[in-house]
Design a protein around this motif. Structure first.
Motif, mmCIF file in Angstrom:
data_model
loop_
_atom_site.group_PDB
_atom_site.id
_atom_site.type_symbol
_atom_site.label_atom_id
_atom_site.label_comp_id
_atom_site.label_asym_id
_atom_site.label_seq_id
_atom_site.Cartn_x
_atom_site.Cartn_y
_atom_site.Cartn_z
ATOM 1 N N UNK A 113 0.951 -1.041 0.154
ATOM 2 C CA UNK A 113 -0.039 -0.089 0.089
ATOM 3 C C UNK A 113 0.902 1.131 0.096
ATOM 4 N N UNK A 114 1.731 1.397 1.232
ATOM 5 C CA UNK A 114 2.526 2.530 1.125
ATOM 6 C C UNK A 114 3.474 2.665 0.076
ATOM 7 N N UNK A 115 4.005 1.645 -0.294
ATOM 8 C CA UNK A 115 5.089 1.641 -1.385
ATOM 9 C C UNK A 115 4.479 1.904 -2.620
ATOM 10 N N UNK A 116 3.165 1.477 -2.987
ATOM 11 C CA UNK A 116 2.478 1.890 -4.197
ATOM 12 C C UNK A 116 2.618 3.544 -4.119
ATOM 13 N N UNK A 117 1.852 4.162 -3.041
ATOM 14 C CA UNK A 117 1.798 5.590 -2.937
ATOM 15 C C UNK A 117 2.975 6.378 -3.185
ATOM 16 N N UNK A 138 -1.454 -3.316 -9.406
ATOM 17 C CA UNK A 138 -1.702 -5.007 -9.177
ATOM 18 C C UNK A 138 -2.227 -5.468 -8.054
ATOM 19 N N UNK A 139 -3.439 -5.893 -7.946
ATOM 20 C CA UNK A 139 -4.084 -6.165 -6.816
ATOM 21 C C UNK A 139 -4.253 -7.812 -6.705
ATOM 22 N N UNK A 140 -5.491 -7.884 -5.868
ATOM 23 C CA UNK A 140 -5.881 -9.449 -5.974
ATOM 24 C C UNK A 140 -7.356 -9.508 -5.834
ATOM 25 N N UNK A 141 -7.795 -10.680 -6.111
ATOM 26 C CA UNK A 141 -9.289 -10.897 -5.979
ATOM 27 C C UNK A 141 -9.493 -10.886 -4.577
ATOM 28 N N UNK A 142 -8.636 -11.225 -3.716
ATOM 29 C CA UNK A 142 -8.859 -11.312 -2.282
ATOM 30 C C UNK A 142 -9.063 -9.864 -1.785
ATOM 31 N N UNK A 143 -8.874 -8.794 -2.438
ATOM 32 C CA UNK A 143 -8.765 -7.424 -2.209
ATOM 33 C C UNK A 143 -10.346 -6.849 -2.049
ATOM 34 N N UNK A 166 -4.480 -5.066 2.954
ATOM 35 C CA UNK A 166 -3.588 -4.582 2.161
ATOM 36 C C UNK A 166 -4.182 -4.097 0.728
ATOM 37 N N UNK A 167 -4.633 -5.242 0.330
ATOM 38 C CA UNK A 167 -5.051 -4.983 -1.523
ATOM 39 C C UNK A 167 -6.527 -4.381 -1.209
ATOM 40 N N UNK A 168 -7.373 -4.149 -0.218
ATOM 41 C CA UNK A 168 -8.299 -3.665 -0.479
ATOM 42 C C UNK A 168 -7.952 -2.130 0.068
ATOM 43 N N UNK A 169 -7.052 -1.815 0.568
ATOM 44 C CA UNK A 169 -6.563 -0.168 0.787
ATOM 45 C C UNK A 169 -6.012 -0.096 -0.545
ATOM 46 N N UNK A 170 -5.456 -0.642 -1.209
ATOM 47 C CA UNK A 170 -4.791 -0.306 -2.531
ATOM 48 C C UNK A 170 -5.869 -0.083 -3.419
ATOM 49 N N UNK A 171 -6.935 -0.985 -3.453
ATOM 50 C CA UNK A 171 -8.431 -0.569 -4.269
ATOM 51 C C UNK A 171 -8.767 0.706 -4.130
ATOM 52 N N UNK A 172 -8.814 0.858 -2.519
ATOM 53 C CA UNK A 172 -9.395 2.252 -2.595
ATOM 54 C C UNK A 172 -8.503 3.674 -3.116
#
Length: 245
Positions: A113-117, A138-143, A166-172
């Motif tokens: 998450x923070x790395x992507x930002x 690049x996320x995941x269905x688990x997000x 973390x992937x749900x946060x990335x999606x947000x």
């Protein structure tokens, strides 16, 4: 020649994504936390006759490393057409909500998450100078929170607490970033490469790396008619290709 930066690209889906983008005429900055491994990956690509690529040292957990990577790329190109935030970690399994150490949550979020930002903010100036920039997270269905609350979903029991959060946060973040860039030529999307056989999951996934990378590349080369602010997932939503958040 269009340019692309892929983080975590020295192996697996990131590496195959590099192959497919080079084949489509892109010059790829192959991001790797370990420069030596990145250079080895580049040698593999050269052996395949793919020469429009160079290794780039970038540790998404280290702001100084990101800054140095931005400086390096900036000396080589005035624009960046594609940023693929591919680097990620699982945090190890199992990850129960009551027994997983909070430090694991922090570690996973730092990368996923923070790395992507941090990477996105560092390279946004080069992206803004491109005529039709693309950002792929690049996320995941688990997000998907919606699917995680559906007992009929095929992956419903897979509640990897730190990773899924973390992937749900990335999606947000994807939603927010796409909105912020809504009046521009940017396309910003999350892409679920599917449950793929990689080192990440000890090669337990049924999907191929080639198919997974193709999903990422599809979002990276979207035309002007393409969608933005979406959660693309052929795995979870084969009919529409768009997953519920």
């Amino acid at each position: 020649m269009k340019t692309a930066l892929i983080t975590g690209a020295n192996k697996s889906i990131g590496f195959e994504t590099a192959i497919q983008l080079i084949q489509q005429g892109y010059y790829v900055y192959l991001g790797s936390r370990d420069l030596k491994k990145g250079e080895q990956a580049v040698q593999q690509l050269h052996a395949l006759g793919l020469t429009a690529v160079e290794a780039l040292a970038i540790d998404v957990d280290d702001k100084e490393s990101i800054k140095e990577a931005r400086t390096t790329v900036g000396k080589k190109t005035k624009t960046l057409d594609v940023l693929i935030n591919n680097a990620g970690i699982s945090g190890g399994m199992p990850q129960t909500p009551l027994e997983t150490d909070p430090g694991i949550f922090k570690q996973v979020f730092e990368t996923n998450y923070f790395g992507v930002i941090s990477v996105t903010q560092a390279f946004i100036d080069l992206l803004k100078l491109a005529p039709a920039p693309r950002i792929v997270n690049v996320t995941s269905g688990l997000g998907s929170l919606t699917l995680h609350n559906d007992p009929t979903w095929k992956y419903y029991p897979y509640k990897a607490s730190a990773y899924m959060a973390s992937k749900a946060a990335l999606n947000a973040y994807t939603i927010s970033l796409a909105y912020d860039l809504r009046d521009t030529t940017f396309k910003v999307n999350s892409v679920d490469p599917g449950y793929t056989a990689t080192d990440f999951n000890h090669h337990t996934g049924p999907g191929s790396i080639e198919d997974a990378a193709a999903r990422v590349v599809k979002a990276a080369v979207l035309g002007p008619e393409g969608l933005t602010g979406q959660f693309f997932s052929d795995d979870n939503s084969p009919e529409t290709g768009i997953s519920p958040w």
